[in-house]
Design a protein around this motif. Structure first.
Motif, short mmCIF file in Angstrom:
data_model
loop_
_atom_site.label_atom_id
_atom_site.label_comp_id
_atom_site.label_asym_id
_atom_site.label_seq_id
_atom_site.Cartn_x
_atom_site.Cartn_y
_atom_site.Cartn_z
N ALA A 85 -11.04 -9.16 5.00
CA ALA A 85 -11.22 -7.76 5.41
C ALA A 85 -11.02 -7.60 6.91
CB ALA A 85 -12.63 -7.29 5.01
N HIS A 89 -8.12 -5.42 8.72
CA HIS A 89 -8.48 -4.35 9.67
C HIS A 89 -7.84 -4.59 11.03
CE1 HIS A 89 -11.00 -2.35 12.73
NE2 HIS A 89 -11.05 -1.38 11.83
N ALA A 93 -4.06 -2.77 9.31
CA ALA A 93 -4.55 -1.40 9.47
C ALA A 93 -4.24 -0.86 10.86
CB ALA A 93 -6.06 -1.36 9.20
N GLN A 94 -4.50 -1.67 11.89
CA GLN A 94 -4.22 -1.21 13.25
C GLN A 94 -2.72 -1.09 13.50
OE1 GLN A 94 -6.31 -3.57 16.12
NE2 GLN A 94 -8.33 -2.97 15.39
N ASP A 129 -1.53 3.09 4.24
CA ASP A 129 -2.73 2.98 5.08
C ASP A 129 -3.99 3.20 4.23
OD1 ASP A 129 -4.05 2.93 7.82
OD2 ASP A 129 -4.70 4.90 7.12
N GLN A 130 -3.96 4.18 3.33
CA GLN A 130 -5.11 4.44 2.46
C GLN A 130 -5.38 3.26 1.53
OE1 GLN A 130 -3.93 8.13 0.60
NE2 GLN A 130 -4.89 9.39 2.18
N ILE A 132 -4.67 0.10 2.05
CA ILE A 132 -5.22 -1.01 2.83
C ILE A 132 -6.69 -0.77 3.16
CG2 ILE A 132 -5.12 -2.20 5.07
CD1 ILE A 132 -2.11 -2.00 4.92
N ARG A 133 -7.01 0.46 3.56
CA ARG A 133 -8.40 0.77 3.92
C ARG A 133 -9.30 0.73 2.68
NH1 ARG A 133 -8.85 1.97 9.05
NH2 ARG A 133 -6.97 2.57 10.20
N GLN A 134 -8.75 1.12 1.53
CA GLN A 134 -9.52 0.99 0.29
C GLN A 134 -9.75 -0.48 -0.05
OE1 GLN A 134 -10.93 3.53 -1.67
NE2 GLN A 134 -11.94 1.73 -2.52
N SER A 135 -8.74 -1.30 0.20
CA SER A 135 -8.89 -2.73 -0.04
C SER A 135 -9.95 -3.33 0.87
CB SER A 135 -7.55 -3.44 0.19
OG SER A 135 -6.58 -2.99 -0.74
N ILE A 136 -9.99 -2.88 2.13
CA ILE A 136 -11.01 -3.36 3.07
C ILE A 136 -12.39 -2.96 2.58
CG2 ILE A 136 -11.92 -3.10 5.41
CD1 ILE A 136 -9.02 -2.75 6.36
N THR A 137 -12.51 -1.72 2.10
CA THR A 137 -13.81 -1.25 1.57
C THR A 137 -14.23 -2.07 0.36
OG1 THR A 137 -13.38 1.01 2.35
CG2 THR A 137 -15.06 0.73 0.63
#
Length: 284
Positions: A85, A89, A93-94, A129-130, A132-137
């Motif tokens: 994660a 991130h 993500a960045q 982007d969404q 990836i951020r969902q994967s991080i969550t």
């Protein structure tokens, strides 16, 4: 009962048993049984006590060791998830955020902000982007303890896909977790995710079937759909590199990858036989 207590009991029960038997034999039973009979009964009694008590203690000890192993495995999974994660991130993500900023600047500079292709590109970047951020969550906040079950992890992922993309996925899973190694679980799950996303992006269908079963020499897994399929007889995908990614993963694992179009149904299959796994085409 604690681990150390069990070990001590395993050590002292035979000693206590033989000591107690010898005391009873010499104090109370000597007039009734001979030394020969008493010596014969000693190992019999030790063996009986072992069956009654020690086997039970060994079972408890094995259970404690298995629980400890599972706890270590869960902790290792959590650590790996946190690392992954953080890497997502700090890396992807960045990078996507910076790419979005540069894309907007380019659009303003070239007066392309309202162009259809430019807007499609922005929407694609936004979806990535969404995702990836969902994967991080998902990595940092597993839903519950059962999330450590690999099969439930697949179900959880497919449930999220259905909610986010308005597509129905029918899962018929017949491979037990014990059949797969840790590496196989990771790679097979990645192949399934890639195949599902490839269908969503390109197949223009409303339903996906994921079917797996164990075979005599291994297992087989299929992803099927009844979408638009392919544009030529060479079975090349219309867009993207999703299927090539699956093919490369299968090759690295020693699996066989194939993809077929049969009766308006696209089938991608992952199959493992003997010491080698084979990835067969699931419908795409």
């Amino acid at each position: 009962m604690k681990y150390r207590q069990i070990k001590w009991l395993i050590l002292i029960i035979p000693t206590i048993t033989i000591g107690l038997w010898e005391y009873i034999r010499h104090v109370f039973l000597l007039p009734y049984i001979s030394m020969t009979v008493g010596n014969f009964l000693s190992p019999v009694i030790i063996f009986a006590v072992t069956l009654i008590f020690l086997l039970r203690l060994f079972s408890i000890l094995e259970q404690l060791q298995e629980e400890l192993r599972q706890e270590k495995a869960k902790k290792a999974v959590l650590i790996e998830r946190e690392i992954l994660a953080r890497e997502l991130h700090d890396g992807m993500a960045q990078s996507l955020f910076l790419l979005s900023v540069k894309l907007n600047k380019l659009g303003k500079k070239t007066n392309l902000l309202q162009h259809e292709d430019f807007q499609n590109l922005k929407q694609t970047l936004k979806r990535v982007d969404q995702d990836i951020r969902q994967s991080i969550t998902n990595l940092t906040h597993p839903s519950n303890e059962d999330y450590f079950s690999w099969e439930k992890q697949i179900s959880y992922y497919l449930h999220e896909i259905q909610n986010n993309h308005s597509i129905h996925i029918e899962l018929n899973w017949g491979i037990t977790e014990a059949t797969l190694s840790t590496k196989e679980k990771i790679e097979l799950f990645a192949c399934i995710k890639e195949a599902v996303m490839n269908i969503i992006k390109h197949a223009k269908t409303e339903k996906i079937w994921i079917i797996s079963k164990e075979t005599t020499n291994g297992w087989v897994c299929e992803i099927r759909d009844r979408g638009i399929g392919f544009i030529n007889d060479d079975m090349q995908p219309r867009k993207g590199f999703g299927l090539q990614i699956i093919k490369n993963r299968a090759k690295e694992m020693g699996w066989e990858f194939s993809i077929n179009r049969i009766s308006n149904e696209t089938i991608v299959t992952v199959k493992k036989e003997a010491k080698h796994a084979i990835l067969s085409n699931f419908g795409g």
